[in-house]
Design a protein around this motif. Structure first.
Motif, PDB file in Angstrom:
ATOM      1  N   ARG A 155      -0.109 -58.961 101.212  1.00  0.00           N
ATOM      2  CA  ARG A 155       1.096 -59.198 101.716  1.00  0.00           C
ATOM      3  C   ARG A 155       1.159 -57.856 102.060  1.00  0.00           C
ATOM      4  N   ARG A 161      -0.115 -59.940 108.167  1.00  0.00           N
ATOM      5  CA  ARG A 161       1.336 -58.746 108.826  1.00  0.00           C
ATOM      6  C   ARG A 161       1.944 -60.078 109.522  1.00  0.00           C
ATOM      7  N   LYS A 162       1.458 -60.510 110.341  1.00  0.00           N
ATOM      8  CA  LYS A 162       2.655 -61.804 111.804  1.00  0.00           C
ATOM      9  C   LYS A 162       2.657 -62.959 110.589  1.00  0.00           C
ATOM     10  N   GLU A 163       1.311 -63.348 110.285  1.00  0.00           N
ATOM     11  CA  GLU A 163       1.353 -64.608 109.684  1.00  0.00           C
ATOM     12  C   GLU A 163       2.998 -64.666 108.676  1.00  0.00           C
ATOM     13  N   LYS A 164       3.261 -66.462 108.578  1.00  0.00           N
ATOM     14  CA  LYS A 164       4.802 -67.040 107.705  1.00  0.00           C
ATOM     15  C   LYS A 164       4.002 -67.596 106.673  1.00  0.00           C
ATOM     16  N   ARG A 166       3.589 -68.187 102.780  1.00  0.00           N
ATOM     17  CA  ARG A 166       4.461 -68.245 101.126  1.00  0.00           C
ATOM     18  C   ARG A 166       3.922 -67.799  99.992  1.00  0.00           C
TER      19      ARG A 166
END
Length: 203
Positions: A155, A161-164, A166
């Motif tokens: 990250r 970039r686009k994926e959420k 954790r």
């Protein structure tokens, strides 16, 4: 108009002042001028200097132990004023509160419980019945794995970039308690499953 024989001088006994008085008396018939008052230092400075002298002499009369007692008494009074509703900033940072916040931030993931009404659960039910709501709370710093470190690195390098995602484990329920049943405000019977946590862990 002032009489020429009446003079105002800070030093009447000096020769210069006597010459000034004779010259002023001779020229009073031709022209008149306002008297020059002697210069005085501001009274506030005198009061300030006297207060400083009094306080310094007072503090010098104290011993080191008495000064410590005086300072501790002042700090105690200030803290009592703060606890009773004062709005001033504290004299010294509260080390105890900082330690409490640090312990709260680093508290490990564990099961907590809270007694709430059914309406407070936010599930759309209107009921005054109370239930025991168990939830998971705490940090998972000790549960960080290589996966979490690598994901954080990807990250930061903008490879993801686009994926959420954790990049650290989260304190979540590993198992749920038994179903909860209750009556709403209209005497209708409901059962809610997976409401309270039974076991917590870092996932």
């Amino acid at each position: 108009m002032f009489n020429g024989s009446r003079t105002y001088s800070p030093l009447p006994s000096s020769p210069s002042s006597s010459r000034a008085s004779s010259s002023s008396s001779s020229s009073s018939s031709s022209s008149s001028s306002l008297p020059v008052a002697p210069r005085r230092s501001p009274r506030a400075l005198h009061r300030h200097g006297s207060l400083l002298a009094q306080y310094s002499s007072l503090l010098e009369s104290y011993t080191e132990g008495e000064l410590r007692q005086l300072i501790s008494a002042l700090v105690e009074r200030y803290s009592q004023a703060m606890n009773s509703g004062g709005h001033e900033l504290p004299l010294f940072p509260r080390a105890g509160s900082r330690r409490k916040r640090a312990r709260a931030r680093h508290k490990p993931c564990a099961l907590q419980e809270l007694e709430v009404s059914v309406s407070e659960l936010g599930l759309g039910y209107e009921s005054d019945e109370t239930v025991l709501f168990r939830y998971c709370s705490g940090t998972c710093e000790a549960a960080v794995r290589s996966y979490d470190l690598s994901l954080k690195s990807m990250r930061s390098r903008r490879r993801i970039r686009k994926e959420k995602v954790r990049a650290r484990p989260c304190c979540r329920p590993l198992a749920y308690d038994d179903d909860v049943s209750f009556l709403d405000a209209y005497n209708r019977y409901y059962t809610v499953n997976e409401l309270s946590a039974k076991e917590c862990g870092c996932v």
